[in-house]
Design a protein around this motif. Structure first.
Motif, PDB file in Angstrom:
ATOM      1  N   ARG A  33      45.467  -7.543   8.352  1.00  0.00           N
ATOM      2  CA  ARG A  33      45.869  -8.252   9.562  1.00  0.00           C
ATOM      3  C   ARG A  33      45.450  -7.469  10.793  1.00  0.00           C
ATOM      4  N   ILE A  34      44.888  -8.181  11.763  1.00  0.00           N
ATOM      5  CA  ILE A  34      44.493  -7.563  13.020  1.00  0.00           C
ATOM      6  C   ILE A  34      45.735  -7.463  13.898  1.00  0.00           C
ATOM      7  N   LEU A  35      45.954  -6.299  14.485  1.00  0.00           N
ATOM      8  CA  LEU A  35      47.147  -6.072  15.295  1.00  0.00           C
ATOM      9  C   LEU A  35      47.218  -7.029  16.472  1.00  0.00           C
ATOM     10  N   GLY A  36      48.435  -7.231  16.971  1.00  0.00           N
ATOM     11  CA  GLY A  36      48.639  -8.077  18.124  1.00  0.00           C
ATOM     12  C   GLY A  36      49.147  -9.459  17.765  1.00  0.00           C
ATOM     13  N   TRP A  37      49.525  -9.669  16.548  1.00  0.00           N
ATOM     14  CA  TRP A  37      49.962 -10.996  16.113  1.00  0.00           C
ATOM     15  C   TRP A  37      51.427 -11.194  16.374  1.00  0.00           C
ATOM     16  N   PRO A  38      51.960 -12.362  16.453  1.00  0.00           N
ATOM     17  CA  PRO A  38      51.120 -13.550  16.502  1.00  0.00           C
ATOM     18  C   PRO A  38      50.503 -13.701  17.879  1.00  0.00           C
ATOM     19  N   LEU A  39      49.282 -14.145  17.887  1.00  0.00           N
ATOM     20  CA  LEU A  39      48.557 -14.367  19.138  1.00  0.00           C
ATOM     21  C   LEU A  39      48.887 -15.766  19.651  1.00  0.00           C
ATOM     22  N   GLN A  40      48.862 -15.934  20.952  1.00  0.00           N
ATOM     23  CA  GLN A  40      49.320 -17.182  21.558  1.00  0.00           C
ATOM     24  C   GLN A  40      48.292 -18.299  21.564  1.00  0.00           C
ATOM     25  N   SER A  41      47.009 -17.971  21.410  1.00  0.00           N
ATOM     26  CA  SER A  41      45.989 -19.022  21.428  1.00  0.00           C
ATOM     27  C   SER A  41      44.892 -18.706  20.417  1.00  0.00           C
ATOM     28  N   PHE A  42      44.163 -19.744  20.052  1.00  0.00           N
ATOM     29  CA  PHE A  42      43.030 -19.565  19.151  1.00  0.00           C
ATOM     30  C   PHE A  42      42.001 -18.644  19.798  1.00  0.00           C
ATOM     31  N   ALA A  43      41.787 -18.795  21.106  1.00  0.00           N
ATOM     32  CA  ALA A  43      40.810 -17.957  21.816  1.00  0.00           C
ATOM     33  C   ALA A  43      41.176 -16.481  21.721  1.00  0.00           C
ATOM     34  N   GLU A  44      42.465 -16.157  21.836  1.00  0.00           N
ATOM     35  CA  GLU A  44      42.900 -14.759  21.688  1.00  0.00           C
ATOM     36  C   GLU A  44      42.600 -14.247  20.286  1.00  0.00           C
ATOM     37  N   ALA A  45      42.871 -15.064  19.285  1.00  0.00           N
ATOM     38  CA  ALA A  45      42.617 -14.671  17.898  1.00  0.00           C
ATOM     39  C   ALA A  45      41.121 -14.494  17.659  1.00  0.00           C
ATOM     40  N   GLU A  46      40.323 -15.394  18.203  1.00  0.00           N
ATOM     41  CA  GLU A  46      38.873 -15.296  18.074  1.00  0.00           C
ATOM     42  C   GLU A  46      38.355 -14.023  18.740  1.00  0.00           C
ATOM     43  N   ASN A  47      38.857 -13.709  19.923  1.00  0.00           N
ATOM     44  CA  ASN A  47      38.464 -12.472  20.610  1.00  0.00           C
ATOM     45  C   ASN A  47      38.872 -11.237  19.820  1.00  0.00           C
ATOM     46  N   ALA A  48      40.059 -11.266  19.205  1.00  0.00           N
ATOM     47  CA  ALA A  48      40.519 -10.140  18.383  1.00  0.00           C
ATOM     48  C   ALA A  48      39.573  -9.926  17.200  1.00  0.00           C
ATOM     49  N   CYS A  49      39.140 -11.012  16.571  1.00  0.00           N
ATOM     50  CA  CYS A  49      38.213 -10.905  15.445  1.00  0.00           C
ATOM     51  C   CYS A  49      36.862 -10.350  15.898  1.00  0.00           C
ATOM     52  N   ASN A  50      36.364 -10.828  17.011  1.00  0.00           N
ATOM     53  CA  ASN A  50      35.083 -10.320  17.520  1.00  0.00           C
ATOM     54  C   ASN A  50      35.182  -8.845  17.904  1.00  0.00           C
ATOM     55  N   SER A  51      36.297  -8.433  18.476  1.00  0.00           N
ATOM     56  CA  SER A  51      36.499  -7.017  18.813  1.00  0.00           C
ATOM     57  C   SER A  51      36.542  -6.168  17.553  1.00  0.00           C
ATOM     58  N   MET A  52      37.220  -6.661  16.509  1.00  0.00           N
ATOM     59  CA  MET A  52      37.290  -5.926  15.247  1.00  0.00           C
ATOM     60  C   MET A  52      35.908  -5.818  14.624  1.00  0.00           C
ATOM     61  N   LEU A  53      35.133  -6.887  14.655  1.00  0.00           N
ATOM     62  CA  LEU A  53      33.779  -6.846  14.112  1.00  0.00           C
ATOM     63  C   LEU A  53      32.934  -5.809  14.855  1.00  0.00           C
ATOM     64  N   ASN A  54      33.023  -5.788  16.174  1.00  0.00           N
ATOM     65  CA  ASN A  54      32.282  -4.791  16.957  1.00  0.00           C
ATOM     66  C   ASN A  54      32.712  -3.377  16.594  1.00  0.00           C
ATOM     67  N   TYR A  55      34.006  -3.157  16.420  1.00  0.00           N
ATOM     68  CA  TYR A  55      34.510  -1.853  16.017  1.00  0.00           C
ATOM     69  C   TYR A  55      33.961  -1.464  14.648  1.00  0.00           C
ATOM     70  N   LEU A  56      34.018  -2.383  13.681  1.00  0.00           N
ATOM     71  CA  LEU A  56      33.536  -2.088  12.332  1.00  0.00           C
ATOM     72  C   LEU A  56      32.045  -1.761  12.323  1.00  0.00           C
ATOM     73  N   ARG A  57      31.285  -2.454  13.154  1.00  0.00           N
ATOM     74  CA  ARG A  57      29.844  -2.153  13.247  1.00  0.00           C
ATOM     75  C   ARG A  57      29.608  -0.779  13.838  1.00  0.00           C
ATOM     76  N   ASP A  58      30.423  -0.403  14.828  1.00  0.00           N
ATOM     77  CA  ASP A  58      30.255   0.892  15.484  1.00  0.00           C
ATOM     78  C   ASP A  58      30.589   2.064  14.567  1.00  0.00           C
ATOM     79  N   VAL A  59      31.597   1.912  13.701  1.00  0.00           N
ATOM     80  CA  VAL A  59      32.010   3.031  12.852  1.00  0.00           C
ATOM     81  C   VAL A  59      31.192   3.144  11.577  1.00  0.00           C
ATOM     82  N   ASN A  60      30.409   2.134  11.270  1.00  0.00           N
ATOM     83  CA  ASN A  60      29.591   2.174  10.041  1.00  0.00           C
ATOM     84  C   ASN A  60      28.156   2.391  10.330  1.00  0.00           C
TER      85      ASN A  60
END
Length: 84
Positions: free
Chosen positions: A57-84
């Protein structure tokens, strides 16, 4: 490039996307009604595609909008790419 989510279920509010070897899911949960139970809001999860393990689970839940959840996923993807 941002994740492109698509509706994964017609009956429940679940969306999924994958990129760079990772799978992401956004779902809506509520205390009442049909579907997942919990505090009302959107929940974002991820997991590596090549491993058979549960989602994280990505921290910050529950998120108030789909856009917030989508942004959280994109931020996590960017983080995962940076650390690998």
């Amino acid at each position: 490039m941002p994740l492109q989510f698509h509706r994964a279920s017609e009956d429940l509010e679940i969306w999924s996307a994958s990129s760079g070897g990772y799978s992401f899911v956004i779902s809506f949960q509520s205390a009442t009604g049909r579907g997942f139970r919990g505090r009302s809001g959107y929940v974002a999860l991820w997991r590596p595609l090549d491993q058979s393990r549960g989602s994280i689970r990505i921290l910050g839940w529950p998120l108030q909008s789909f856009a917030e959840a989508e942004n959280a996923c994109n931020s996590m993807l960017n983080y995962l790419r940076d650390v690998n």
